[in-house]
Design an enzyme around this catalytic site. Sequence first.
Site, PDB file in Angstrom:
ATOM      1  N   GLU A  16      72.309   2.335  59.471  1.00 53.65           N
ATOM      2  CA  GLU A  16      72.694   3.036  58.233  1.00 53.65           C
ATOM      3  C   GLU A  16      74.202   2.828  58.064  1.00 53.65           C
ATOM      4  O   GLU A  16      74.645   2.170  57.134  1.00 53.65           O
ATOM      5  CB  GLU A  16      72.339   4.532  58.319  1.00 53.65           C
ATOM      6  CG  GLU A  16      72.717   5.334  57.076  1.00 53.65           C
ATOM      7  CD  GLU A  16      72.475   6.845  57.236  1.00 53.65           C
ATOM      8  OE1 GLU A  16      72.363   7.316  58.390  1.00 53.65           O
ATOM      9  OE2 GLU A  16      72.420   7.547  56.194  1.00 53.65           O
TER      10      GLU A  16
ATOM     11  N   ASP B 215      65.181  11.316  52.124  1.00 53.99           N
ATOM     12  CA  ASP B 215      66.113  11.614  53.219  1.00 53.99           C
ATOM     13  C   ASP B 215      66.474  13.107  53.240  1.00 53.99           C
ATOM     14  O   ASP B 215      65.918  13.869  54.020  1.00 53.99           O
ATOM     15  CB  ASP B 215      67.356  10.725  53.115  1.00 53.99           C
ATOM     16  CG  ASP B 215      68.109  10.558  54.434  1.00 53.99           C
ATOM     17  OD1 ASP B 215      67.638  11.092  55.457  1.00 53.99           O
ATOM     18  OD2 ASP B 215      69.164   9.889  54.446  1.00 53.99           O
TER      19      ASP B 215
ATOM     20  N   HIS C   3      66.874   6.413  63.489  1.00 46.49           N
ATOM     21  CA  HIS C   3      67.785   5.935  62.456  1.00 46.49           C
ATOM     22  C   HIS C   3      68.604   4.807  63.095  1.00 46.49           C
ATOM     23  O   HIS C   3      69.107   4.969  64.212  1.00 46.49           O
ATOM     24  CB  HIS C   3      68.780   7.024  62.047  1.00 46.49           C
ATOM     25  CG  HIS C   3      68.218   8.082  61.156  1.00 46.49           C
ATOM     26  ND1 HIS C   3      67.123   8.819  61.473  1.00 46.49           N
ATOM     27  CD2 HIS C   3      68.648   8.539  59.936  1.00 46.49           C
ATOM     28  CE1 HIS C   3      66.883   9.687  60.480  1.00 46.49           C
ATOM     29  NE2 HIS C   3      67.790   9.539  59.548  1.00 46.49           N
TER      30      HIS C   3
ATOM     31  N   HIS D 294      64.274  14.858  56.179  1.00 41.55           N
ATOM     32  CA  HIS D 294      64.760  15.875  57.125  1.00 41.55           C
ATOM     33  C   HIS D 294      64.508  17.239  56.502  1.00 41.55           C
ATOM     34  O   HIS D 294      65.017  17.519  55.411  1.00 41.55           O
ATOM     35  CB  HIS D 294      66.260  15.698  57.369  1.00 41.55           C
ATOM     36  CG  HIS D 294      66.623  14.349  57.889  1.00 41.55           C
ATOM     37  ND1 HIS D 294      66.789  14.092  59.228  1.00 41.55           N
ATOM     38  CD2 HIS D 294      66.814  13.158  57.250  1.00 41.55           C
ATOM     39  CE1 HIS D 294      67.089  12.812  59.394  1.00 41.55           C
ATOM     40  NE2 HIS D 294      67.104  12.222  58.212  1.00 41.55           N
TER      41      HIS D 294
ATOM     42  N   HIS E 243      60.534   9.436  55.449  1.00 44.44           N
ATOM     43  CA  HIS E 243      61.897   9.707  55.943  1.00 44.44           C
ATOM     44  C   HIS E 243      62.447  10.925  55.218  1.00 44.44           C
ATOM     45  O   HIS E 243      62.951  10.836  54.096  1.00 44.44           O
ATOM     46  CB  HIS E 243      62.786   8.471  55.717  1.00 44.44           C
ATOM     47  CG  HIS E 243      64.172   8.607  56.265  1.00 44.44           C
ATOM     48  ND1 HIS E 243      64.933   7.507  56.621  1.00 44.44           N
ATOM     49  CD2 HIS E 243      64.944   9.686  56.536  1.00 44.44           C
ATOM     50  CE1 HIS E 243      66.118   7.922  57.073  1.00 44.44           C
ATOM     51  NE2 HIS E 243      66.145   9.252  57.014  1.00 44.44           N
TER      52      HIS E 243
END
Length: 335
Positions: free
Chosen positions: A197, A275, A194, A16, A14
């Site tokens: 969250e 992340d 996702h 980005h 995970h």
Amino acid sequence: MKHFIENLPKAELHLHIEGTFEPELMFAIAQRNAIAIKYKSIEEIKAAYQFDCLQDFLDIYYQGAGVLITEKDFYDLTYSYLQKCAAQNVRHTEIMFDPQTHTERGISFETVITGISKACNDAKENLGVSSLLIMSYLRHLSEEDAFKTLQQSLPFKHLIAAVGLDSSEKGNPPSKFQQVFEASVKEGYIPLAHAGEEGPAEYVWEALDILKIKRIDHGNNSLQDEALVKEIIRRDIALTVCPLSNTALQVVDNLKNHPLKKMMGIGLKVTINSDDPAYFGGQVNQNFIAIQEALQLTKNDLYELAKNSFQYSLLDTVAKQQYLDELDNYYKDNI
Ligand code: HPA
Ligand code: ZN
């Protein structure tokens, strides 16, 4: 423990790529593209990284990504992250990228994907780090817009393993993207998203039942629904947990109260991830170290987390097994 974590073979599931944009590189790229940014120094950028919620973060994150223009920019961004992977014993990584953040600004899909995938190829060759790409749709935009992105991706389909869903979760449920996910799966992309969250457990149900996802990014709020937890376990689906992201975005108030250990205890398969490491204060190893300290995780817990990271990756069984063997050897020698 720190030493054990640093040398532990692991995968990151995970991440980005736009969230790996360190202020130093942001300044350098802004300068070479002659783009003015509103911060005068690296310290000023870092001081701005204080968030109350996901949206606060996203506003700054999209601004930062705005200085990326050329194929070389995307290459440099990606290669710089992959070098950090090599230094942390991240043996494999599954990188999300947000094409719409760039195509909206007039950058071509080709520029983005070519820069990123060239860096991935070079890293495999020079650093021994393998990677797969996940094209993420921005959920604050329309499904029609996501369809345009899907179309743009097709000439580069061989470079992309999966589709994801990210950005502002509240008010943008997975069901909004049912059709584009169906079309993406028909094109051979693996569906991921996702969910849970900031959004409710109901969004995780939708991601499972409507988008048919194979892995849940975050998924923290799944714990609010016992039947959902049972179903996630029954389907053998993993949650990609991001401890420092959770505290930075106030999804969890304090790492000591992080539900990771509870998740593991009830049989959920979880992994540790960074992340957006440039924004949330740490790469994957710092996430491991911080959560180990906060929850007093054992070496066996850490082994379990690293094992999940390979087991629930999108690699084929042969590649998975190679990494799992490497991990087992490490564990045997360092227990
Ligand atoms: N959640 C949603 N969208 C994102 C995130 C996240 O944690 N990071 C980058 N885009
Ligand atoms: Zn994320």
